[in-house]
Design a protein around this motif. Structure first.
Motif, PDB file in Angstrom:
ATOM      1  N   TRP A 135      96.027  48.177  31.347  1.00 55.20           N
ATOM      2  CA  TRP A 135      96.098  47.399  30.100  1.00 55.20           C
ATOM      3  C   TRP A 135      95.460  48.160  28.951  1.00 55.20           C
ATOM      4  O   TRP A 135      95.929  48.081  27.811  1.00 55.20           O
ATOM      5  N   ALA A 136      94.401  48.904  29.229  1.00 56.84           N
ATOM      6  CA  ALA A 136      93.743  49.694  28.187  1.00 56.84           C
ATOM      7  C   ALA A 136      94.680  50.746  27.613  1.00 56.84           C
ATOM      8  O   ALA A 136      94.508  51.187  26.465  1.00 56.84           O
ATOM      9  N   ALA A 174      91.436  44.632  40.260  1.00 56.20           N
ATOM     10  CA  ALA A 174      91.143  44.246  38.881  1.00 56.20           C
ATOM     11  C   ALA A 174      90.960  45.476  37.991  1.00 56.20           C
ATOM     12  O   ALA A 174      91.466  45.519  36.862  1.00 56.20           O
ATOM     13  N   ARG A 175      90.243  46.463  38.480  1.00 58.79           N
ATOM     14  CA  ARG A 175      90.015  47.666  37.665  1.00 58.79           C
ATOM     15  C   ARG A 175      91.311  48.431  37.442  1.00 58.79           C
ATOM     16  O   ARG A 175      91.513  49.013  36.377  1.00 58.79           O
ATOM     17  N   GLN A 176      92.207  48.410  38.422  1.00 55.26           N
ATOM     18  CA  GLN A 176      93.530  49.025  38.236  1.00 55.26           C
ATOM     19  C   GLN A 176      94.254  48.371  37.062  1.00 55.26           C
ATOM     20  O   GLN A 176      94.805  49.051  36.194  1.00 55.26           O
ATOM     21  N   ILE A 177      94.246  47.045  37.074  1.00 55.04           N
ATOM     22  CA  ILE A 177      94.949  46.289  36.042  1.00 55.04           C
ATOM     23  C   ILE A 177      94.334  46.546  34.674  1.00 55.04           C
ATOM     24  O   ILE A 177      95.035  46.780  33.677  1.00 55.04           O
ATOM     25  N   LEU A 193     105.090  42.583  29.868  1.00 51.10           N
ATOM     26  CA  LEU A 193     104.868  41.185  30.237  1.00 51.10           C
ATOM     27  C   LEU A 193     104.391  41.078  31.681  1.00 51.10           C
ATOM     28  O   LEU A 193     103.469  40.304  31.985  1.00 51.10           O
ATOM     29  N   ALA A 194     104.988  41.838  32.586  1.00 55.83           N
ATOM     30  CA  ALA A 194     104.572  41.796  33.987  1.00 55.83           C
ATOM     31  C   ALA A 194     103.099  42.176  34.133  1.00 55.83           C
ATOM     32  O   ALA A 194     102.344  41.548  34.896  1.00 55.83           O
ATOM     33  N   LEU A 195     102.677  43.191  33.414  1.00 54.80           N
ATOM     34  CA  LEU A 195     101.269  43.592  33.444  1.00 54.80           C
ATOM     35  C   LEU A 195     100.397  42.531  32.776  1.00 54.80           C
ATOM     36  O   LEU A 195      99.316  42.182  33.294  1.00 54.80           O
ATOM     37  N   ALA A 196     100.852  41.988  31.649  1.00 60.26           N
ATOM     38  CA  ALA A 196     100.071  40.981  30.927  1.00 60.26           C
ATOM     39  C   ALA A 196      99.847  39.729  31.770  1.00 60.26           C
ATOM     40  O   ALA A 196      98.797  39.082  31.667  1.00 60.26           O
TER      41      ALA A 196
END
Length: 314
Positions: A174-175, A167-170, A258-261
């Motif tokens: 995103w930040a 989760a922290r990676q993601i 989009l893949a990250l979102a």
């Protein structure tokens, strides 16, 4: 939606009289988790049926609600199928019920579709493209979705160590993505859309998570509900249909973002569901199962090149 605030019939009748409506019947809506919502059958002064919806807000105050009502009025004026708030006999759209802010809106026709097929996904994609082309000014005063995500991130401690790491990676990735500047719904789940008996989209509800963000995030929220199977696995034909209709209606997106979102949106709703119900004194759903989005996050994280998140609560 779930009901936390109960309203006596006499109180409801007096309220409707301010809108020159006569109460015929009312029932609580059972889908959703944040507000108290009542489906009301009423008649106009001339005896014509006028179905409406009363929403009592359990978390917003009046000042926070005002910009959402302005956005809905703007979208309705642009021809989008959204329920803009009605004004009472004093020209007020926002009023109080049992000390809580509330609005009365038209009851749009149709019902929810909980088993979507390609045509439903196509219409959702086209609707999102229309929404994302609207002026950003009416949404500029709304709460930022990334602020909400920061708040829900307080619940990361409830995940396993491995899931926290993923989760922290993601969130870190995103930040680093620049925020967008288009109006987004940010909560376009199946229980926030209506379709008629012919399967035509007749309404989009609950804009109280709307804000300015990247279009990829809004697409991701929708895809994670409309284009996944019951086990959380993506359904490629539905996902492709939604994106193709979005593109054909003039929408644009970046594939990598989009893949990250998709992972970010799955994480957001996993965490918000872990936050629990608004109140233990509710009728209806109250809250939804966090494990659903734990599974979706696992698939979306894996698609980015990681490994699947652990099951249900880490």
């Amino acid at each position: 939606m779930s009901v936390y605030t109960r309203i006596e019939t006499e109180h409801l009748a007096r309220l409707l009289a301010r809108f020159e409506l006569t109460l015929k019947g009312a029932e609580a809506a059972r889908h959703g988790i944040e507000n108290s919502t009542f489906l009301i059958d009423a008649d106009t002064a001339s005896g014509e049926p006028r179905p409406v919806v009363l929403t009592v807000f359990e978390q917003f105050d009046g000042a926070a609600l005002a910009p959402y009502l302005e956005l809905l009025a703007s979208l309705a004026a642009a021809g989008l199928p959204v329920p803009a708030a009605l004004s009472d006999d004093h020209g007020q759209r926002l009023f109080e019920v049992v000390g809580k802010p509330a609005v009365l809106t038209p009851r749009l026709p149709g019902g929810h579709c909980f088993e979507p097929e390609v045509p439903h996904c196509q219409q959702i994609g086209a609707l999102l493209a229309r929404l994302h082309r609207q002026p950003s000014a009416p949404a500029r005063a709304l709460t930022d979705e990334r602020q909400r995500l920061d708040t829900f991130a307080h619940h990361l401690c409830r995940l396993s160590e491995g899931d926290q790491m993923h989760a922290r990676q993601i969130l870190e990735q995103w930040a680093g993505v620049d925020p967008g500047d288009v109006p987004v719904h940010a909560d376009l789940f199946r229980d926030n859309a209506l379709f008629d008996d012919q399967g035509r989209l007749t309404g989009v509800l609950d804009f109280y998570n709307a804000c300015l963000e990247r279009p990829e995030y809004d697409l991701a929220v929708a895809l994670n509900d409309w284009a996944v199977a019951h086990d959380g696995r993506p359904v490629p034909r539905r996902q492709a249909a939604l994106l193709a209709a979005y593109r054909d209606a003039g929408g644009h997106w970046d594939e990598s973002i989009l893949a990250l979102a998709l992972a970010v949106a799955a994480l957001r709703f996993w965490l918000s569901r872990l936050a629990g119900p608004v109140s233990e004194q509710s009728e209806g759903e109250g809250s939804k199962d966090p494990s659903e989005f734990a599974r979706i996050f696992g698939y979306r994280f894996s698609a980015l090149g990681g490994v699947e998140a652990s099951a249900p609560f880490g």
